[in-house]
Design a protein around this motif. Structure first.
Motif: not given
Lengths: 587, 224
Positions: A8, B46-47, B50, B104, B199, B201-203, B205-206
């Motif tokens: 981040d 990226k976060r 998304l 995650r 990635s 983490q974002l996967c 979430v999605y």
């Protein structure tokens, strides 16, 4: 969580460095190149739309004189003219063109946060344009359904282009929306994430504010058009009945039943009305910057201007049915939508007052961009005032589908945004190319365009009050009085004059690329960051080794006690001035 | 009507949020010098990207739901009769989503083996879900329900199709993340592990989002 915190915080942007001619100029990820690609494509397709309008104006002004424009062609040209101008020119040029160019430069970023997605956005946009243009070359030609594409007529036999044109139109729109979403994600995330040190939200130039809020509107509104396009495609291709009602065709029952055409209208205008502001908000922002810079005065009521942009954006989602008063609706709905429509006039009028007050006692420089910006205040006020007529249900009913409507929306979302686009192109041309344009040609361009467009659209209001309906190929000799037909001929002459006078612009832009005087980095003595780049035109990465730092808002013009009449945003405060919030004195 | 209100609320919330940002109330013309107090800028782009994208997808599906509910009130509506397979498919997607959550968590503790196994499992179950959906389509067509047969069928094919397309997009990103996860880690390169964690983490979430979306759609299909 340690890893995430690291990811981040990792804000060092990994710039993609072009290796060859192809990656530098064709498949380039630099926001400035993408902006130019977007702009050139949008302007090229806009010229096509302008030529189409000249063709159908010839038919309207001098019916029976040209065999070229048959009734079918007339509808096809009108449809393509409208759709191209609204979506493929204005939306693409404001957001894809200026959004791309200005956001990183005015915020002090090296590039958009997702450069690859940004590049993809342009190429997908190009594909959507090519699909649309392909419809001119297929049997039956492009769709002639009118730019609103209302079903059932858009996909029923008898409408021009029903065999292929409408499919390509819907497909092209869907592809365009994908392109816009990719671009839009970039613009929003860049504004949120990539501002340089010191660039708080309230220090952003209004151009960025306008583009930012317009993009948010687009991201929320374009899905409605996508939904409508997908469902109409299915109605047409597979025979579903989302929008298609039960109909009798050729004496027999059609294949559809139970669909709702009004549902399409709701979806279309749920997108269509915010679309007006998707075009208008960036124009509001950019014209504010041009007015302030060339009047050498800070923008009047900056904070109010920002709030007005956000408020207009919010309100634009609750006014859509004012496009549908004649479609039939509960009178209370009509009352609701008329009220919200009139409420939206409040923040809009506030902006107009603030522009005029910015000019008040300013040191006005009548440069070419300034002329266009002042012209915009006139045309926009004019178009806005006729909007008050159409926003009222009872006044709208007799005026609906007449030339009054054409006059209104061309003033407010045709001429006005285009004048801002010209102002913006002239204003930023020195930064984009490093050269000045010809002032003489620019002034000729301005006066011909402003007076010409007034000659075109002012009489249309009168025709509309007479009751002359829109979307007629020819009126015959008894349907409208001779005087109205003479006016129609005059409008056509003026329209062709305006179209021809755009040559001043194109000649100027191309000639000045090589022959214009070198502009230097900051020819207008402007404060915002894009004028403070180490190179002009700005090079890849924008800022050399070190990102800029911002010490003040974007409108420090003619500050008392300063040596120059402008203080760039990058200039630190004088010694002895306390940094930070709430230390200043109200003035 | 409720969904219409929901949509208005979404748009309203976004704009009110904008207005509530404290900075919008500052008098920037009085401030001099460098001011840093950005609430967003510590997040990875990226976060943020998304979440903005999820806003767009929400807008898209909410609009479909509004139309669906309006249309379902007409007398010619013939709802989907047999939903047993859909229950099974739903279970597959729940497992897929849960596996991603486990991946995650494993990433949070830095356990690479946990990431690898759970990430792979999540993809497998998601692909199984998609195959199950296609199978559901086949069942419907075999029973004589084609897209043009009834608006309920048309909406079913359309919405499951669109939901599937969004999952496919997710699988594209998942494939990249999984390939990265199975590569030999470089202990020197800290950003590699951080990138992988982000990635995953974002996967997740999605996936949770698409699971939630599917549950809402499923409820709609069976309740009308």
């Amino acid at each position: 969580m340690a890893y995430v915190a690291l990811a981040d915080r990792d804000h060092e942007q990994h710039l993609h460095h072009p290796q060859s001619w192809i990656t530098r100029w064709v498949f380039c990820q630099d926001h400035k190149v993408i902006a130019i690609q977007y702009s050139i494509t949008a302007i090229a397709v806009g010229v096509v739309a302008m030529l189409l309008s000249s063709m159908f104006r010839m038919q309207l002004g001098f019916p029976d004189s040209f065999d070229l424009v048959t009734p079918d062609k007339y509808y096809q040209y009108v449809t393509m003219h409208g759709m191209i101008m609204v979506i493929y020119l204005l939306t693409a040029l404001f957001l894809g063109g200026f959004g791309n160019y200005l956001i990183p430069l005015q915020l002090g970023a090296r590039d958009m946060v997702f450069p690859f997605l940004n590049m993809l956005s342009y190429w997908v946009y190009l594909v959507s344009v090519l699909i649309l243009m392909a419809s001119f070359f297929i049997p039956g030609g492009p769709t002639g359904a009118g730019w609103t594409l209302y079903p059932p007529q858009a996909i029923s036999a008898g409408t021009p282009g029903v065999n292929g044109g409408i499919l390509l139109m819907l497909l092209s729109l869907a592809v365009f929306i994908v392109a816009f979403t990719m671009g839009g994600l970039n613009y929003v995330t860049t504004v949120l994430q990539a501002r340089c040190r010191g660039m708080t939200f309230m220090r952003m130039p209004l151009s960025v504010w306008g583009i930012f809020v317009a993009t948010v509107l687009g991201l929320l509104a374009f899905p409605a058009l996508l939904v409508a396009a997908i469902m109409m495609l299915l109605d047409n291709l597979i025979g579903t009945s989302f929008f298609m009602p039960e109909m009798l065709t050729m004496g027999g029952q059609g294949e559809h039943n139970g669909g709702s055409p009004v549902l399409f209208q709701h979806l279309f205008w749920f997108f269509g009305h915010p679309e007006v502001y998707i075009v208008a908000l960036p124009a509001f922002g950019m014209v504010s910057d041009v007015l302030s810079t060339h009047a050498r005065k800070n923008i009047f009521g900056y904070r109010m201007m920002v709030w007005a942009i956000v408020a207009i954006g919010g309100l634009s989602f609750v006014v859509w049915a004012h496009h549908m008063y004649v479609s039939g609706m509960n009178p209370y709905f009509g009352f609701f939508f008329a009220t919200t429509t009139l409420i939206i006039a409040v923040p809009t009028a506030l902006k107009v007052y603030n522009w005029v007050l910015t000019l008040w006692r300013g040191d006005i420089q009548l440069t070419v961009p300034m002329l266009f910006a002042i012209g915009f205040i006139f045309t926009f006020t004019h178009g806005g005032l006729t909007g008050l007529f159409l926003g009222n249900v009872t006044v709208d009913l007799p005026l609906s589908d007449t030339y009054f409507v054409i006059g209104h929306f061309h003033m407010v979302m045709g001429v006005s945004p285009v004048l801002v686009l010209f102002a913006a192109i002239y204003h930023w041309y020195p930064k984009i190319t490093g050269r000045m344009f010809s002032d003489t040609l620019g002034k000729w361009h301005f006066w011909c365009t402003l007076l010409g467009t007034y000659t075109v659209y002012l009489p249309m209001h009168y025709l509309g009050i007479l009751g002359v309906p829109r979307r007629y190929w020819s009126y015959g000799s008894d349907f409208i009085p001779d005087s109205a037909q003479s006016l129609n001929s005059a409008i056509t002459v003026a329209a062709i004059f305006v179209a021809a006078s755009q040559l001043f612009f194109f000649i100027n832009m191309i000639w000045s690329l090589r022959n214009g005087e070198k502009s230097g980095p900051n020819p207008w003595n402007a404060t915002t960051l894009e004028w403070q780049t180490p190179n002009t035109p700005a090079v890849h990465g924008n800022w050399g080794d070190k990102l800029p730092e911002v010490h003040r808002w974007a409108y420090d013009y003619s500050v008392p006690g300063e040596a120059r009449d402008f203080v760039p945003q990058t200039e630190p405060p004088h010694e002895g001035v306390v940094s930070g919030r709430d230390h200043g004195v109200e003035h | 009507m409720n969904v219409t209100l929901l949509f208005t609320a979404l748009v309203g919330a976004i704009l009110v949020l904008l207005l509530l940002v404290r900075q919008l109330r500052t008098k920037s013309w009085l401030e001099k010098g460098i001011i840093t107090e950005d609430s967003f800028s510590t997040l990875a782009p990226k976060r943020v990207g998304l979440f903005v994208f999820l806003g767009v997808v929400t807008s898209l599906f909410l609009l479909f739901m509004i139309i669906y509910n309006e249309r379902a009130e007409f007398p010619d509506w013939r709802p989907i009769a047999d939903s047993r397979l859909l229950w099974f498919n739903t279970a597959l997607l729940v497992i897929g989503s849960a596996a991603l959550q486990l991946a995650r968590n494993a990433a949070g503790h830095g356990r690479l083996s946990g990431i690898r196994i759970n990430l792979t499992a999540a993809g497998v179950f998601t692909i199984a879900f998609l195959v199950g959906q296609i199978y559901a389509w086949n069942q419907l067509t075999a029973a004589g329900h084609f897209m043009a047969t009834n608006p309920a069928d048309a909406f079913f094919y359309l919405l499951t199709g669109l939901h599937g397309v969004h999952l496919l997009g997710g699988l594209f990103v998942w494939a990249k993340a999984t390939t990265n996860a199975w590569q030999k880690p470089d202990p020197e390169d800290v950003s590699q592990a951080a990138g992988l964690h982000l990635s995953v983490q974002l996967c997740s979430v999605y996936w949770h989002y698409l699971l939630l979306l599917w549950l809402v759609l499923f409820y709609m299909f069976t309740s009308t």
